[in-house]
Design a protein around this motif. Structure first.
Motif, mmCIF file in Angstrom:
data_model
loop_
_atom_site.group_PDB
_atom_site.id
_atom_site.type_symbol
_atom_site.label_atom_id
_atom_site.label_comp_id
_atom_site.label_asym_id
_atom_site.label_seq_id
_atom_site.Cartn_x
_atom_site.Cartn_y
_atom_site.Cartn_z
ATOM 1 N N UNK A 238 0.844 -1.207 0.000
ATOM 2 C CA UNK A 238 0.000 0.000 0.000
ATOM 3 C C UNK A 238 0.879 1.258 0.000
ATOM 4 N N UNK A 239 2.039 1.176 0.657
ATOM 5 C CA UNK A 239 2.977 2.310 0.633
ATOM 6 C C UNK A 239 3.439 2.550 -0.811
ATOM 7 N N UNK A 240 3.776 1.468 -1.509
ATOM 8 C CA UNK A 240 4.237 1.609 -2.912
ATOM 9 C C UNK A 240 3.137 2.202 -3.799
ATOM 10 N N UNK A 241 1.902 1.685 -3.659
ATOM 11 C CA UNK A 241 0.803 2.186 -4.498
ATOM 12 C C UNK A 241 0.529 3.664 -4.226
ATOM 13 N N UNK A 242 0.525 4.014 -2.930
ATOM 14 C CA UNK A 242 0.236 5.411 -2.585
ATOM 15 C C UNK A 242 1.345 6.339 -3.058
ATOM 16 N N UNK A 243 2.608 5.895 -2.908
ATOM 17 C CA UNK A 243 3.735 6.727 -3.331
ATOM 18 C C UNK A 243 3.677 6.984 -4.839
ATOM 19 N N UNK A 244 3.242 5.961 -5.581
ATOM 20 C CA UNK A 244 3.117 6.092 -7.037
ATOM 21 C C UNK A 244 1.979 7.054 -7.400
ATOM 22 N N UNK A 245 0.852 6.900 -6.694
ATOM 23 C CA UNK A 245 -0.325 7.719 -7.040
ATOM 24 C C UNK A 245 -0.251 9.139 -6.503
ATOM 25 N N UNK A 246 0.499 9.357 -5.417
ATOM 26 C CA UNK A 246 0.600 10.701 -4.818
ATOM 27 C C UNK A 246 2.072 11.084 -4.703
ATOM 28 N N UNK A 247 2.736 11.421 -5.824
ATOM 29 C CA UNK A 247 4.178 11.706 -5.764
ATOM 30 C C UNK A 247 4.525 12.934 -4.931
ATOM 31 N N UNK A 248 3.556 13.804 -4.676
ATOM 32 C CA UNK A 248 3.828 15.012 -3.879
ATOM 33 C C UNK A 248 3.730 14.748 -2.379
ATOM 34 N N UNK A 249 3.352 13.511 -1.981
ATOM 35 C CA UNK A 249 3.223 13.181 -0.556
ATOM 36 C C UNK A 249 4.280 12.143 -0.178
ATOM 37 N N UNK A 250 4.461 11.941 1.133
ATOM 38 C CA UNK A 250 5.463 10.980 1.612
ATOM 39 C C UNK A 250 4.796 9.907 2.460
ATOM 40 N N UNK A 251 5.121 8.649 2.189
ATOM 41 C CA UNK A 251 4.514 7.532 2.920
ATOM 42 C C UNK A 251 5.606 6.688 3.574
ATOM 43 N N UNK A 252 5.425 6.373 4.865
ATOM 44 C CA UNK A 252 6.404 5.586 5.615
ATOM 45 C C UNK A 252 5.717 4.344 6.171
ATOM 46 N N UNK A 253 6.328 3.180 5.959
ATOM 47 C CA UNK A 253 5.790 1.937 6.497
ATOM 48 C C UNK A 253 6.124 1.863 7.985
ATOM 49 N N UNK A 254 5.120 1.556 8.825
ATOM 50 C CA UNK A 254 5.351 1.588 10.277
ATOM 51 C C UNK A 254 6.297 0.487 10.735
ATOM 52 N N UNK A 255 6.302 -0.662 10.016
ATOM 53 C CA UNK A 255 7.198 -1.763 10.398
ATOM 54 C C UNK A 255 7.520 -2.607 9.178
ATOM 55 N N UNK A 256 8.787 -2.965 9.036
ATOM 56 C CA UNK A 256 9.229 -3.797 7.903
ATOM 57 C C UNK A 256 8.578 -5.179 7.938
ATOM 58 N N UNK A 257 7.991 -5.531 9.092
ATOM 59 C CA UNK A 257 7.358 -6.861 9.233
ATOM 60 C C UNK A 257 6.024 -6.945 8.478
ATOM 61 N N UNK A 258 5.561 -5.829 7.955
ATOM 62 C CA UNK A 258 4.249 -5.817 7.281
ATOM 63 C C UNK A 258 4.343 -6.344 5.851
#
Ligand code: 13P
Ligand code: SF4
Length: 304
Positions: A238-258
């Motif tokens: 979901x981080x990858x999809x959002x980053x692609x769709x909203x390039x002007x925003x920043x998305x951080x995954x809360x834990x690599x375990x996800x």
């Protein structure tokens, strides 16, 4: 073949052979690009019943393909990768549910859609993460035995204080790996970011959220928001999809375990092989299993 060549071949074949491709939001970007529809579990169920094509390929996990077959028994339904199952769906059997009903005879059984079709036949109503609160709010029974995800169940319970809940101690092994400490650390690193979380996460994690919702809910919230930074508490895709769709925003995954290995199993080649008749797993269900598992799904869809 390059990715673009595989995609081109898929798009050509699906048209020629009258296939609809349904894709859950946790699939890869390259699979999203060849989809007729992408969304959360609830959206996929609605779409399954509406799709005009004679054949359907589900890119997701097994219970999703079973729901599609149940809602469209006249169609040929394939799971693109037959090994992709949801571990949560295997946590309880139909026999376990029958035993629970004997123990709590005055409780209606509400199952999360992440369950097998066999288990659904012993349930009164099915819900998804995006539909649970609305459906149970209007559901006539006051006492609800909510299975198998106790984290989703507790989040629903908080919004429906007029109901009495009992839970089973199951849940999603991927979302349950996130800890309160992961959230606090991410918030410290990104103090201006909003925390968006899936209700399959632990209660201690959900309690720290600015927004709680399904995969589609999280994506819609982030896209609409005026804020620029978000900590994401659901599967890493979901981080990858959002980053692609909203390039002007920043998305951080809360834990690599996800990371859900089952959701990531499906490849573009699985989809192509299914279309070419050399792969994929056709979902075969008896008429009785379809009829009996459809009943609680229809309650979810407001058609009972
Ligand atoms: P939703 O699709 O309802 O957001 O659920 C997420 C999930 O874990 C599906 O397996
Ligand atoms: Fe199952 Fe969790 Fe993976 Fe969804 S993310 S398929 S609930 S294990």
């Amino acid at each position: 073949m390059t990715t673009a060549e595989i995609q081109e071949r898929i798009l050509k074949l699906k048209k020629e052979k009258d296939f609809c491709i349904l894709v859950h939001a946790y699939q890869s970007h390259e699979i999203m690009e060849i989809a007729d529809y992408t969304g959360d579990s609830y959206g996929l169920s609605l779409q399954a019943a509406k799709a005009p094509q004679k054949n359907i390929i589900m890119c997701g996990v097994r219970f999703m393909a079973q729901v599609v077959k149940t809602l469209s028994p006249e169609k040929k339904v394939f799971l693109a990768n037959g090994n992709a199952g949801c571990p949560m769906a295997e946590q309880l059997t139909r026999e376990d549910v029958i035993r629970m009903k004997e123990q709590y005879p005055d409780y209606a059984v509400c199952a999360y859609i992440n369950t097998t079709s066999e288990l659904k036949t012993a349930c009164d109503v099915i819900v998804t993460s995006s539909s649970a609160v609305d459906i149970l709010k209007d559901y006539p029974a006051k006492k609800i035995l909510f299975i198998p995800d106790c984290n989703l169940g507790r989040w629903v319970e908080k919004q429906l204080p007029e109901k009495e809940f009992k839970f089973f101690s199951g849940g999603c092994p991927t979302h349950m790996r996130v800890r309160k400490e992961d959230v606090l650390k991410a918030k410290e690193e990104h103090p201006e970011a909003e925390f968006l979380v899936h209700p399959e996460c632990l209660e201690e994690v959900v309690d720290l959220a600015d927004y709680v919702g399904s995969t589609t809910g999280i994506m819609a919230y982030a896209k609409k928001s005026d804020k620029k930074k978000f900590i994401i508490g659901t599967e890493a895709s979901i981080v990858q999809h959002l980053q692609y769709e909203c390039p002007d925003k920043k998305f951080y995954l809360v834990s690599e375990a996800l990371f859900c290995h089952n959701m990531r199993m499906t490849t573009l080649m699985d989809v192509l092989n299914t279309l070419e008749g050399t792969g994929g797993d056709e979902i075969i269900m008896s008429e009785e299993l379809i009829k009996d598992s459809l009943k609680p799904i229809k309650v979810m869809m407001g058609e009972n």
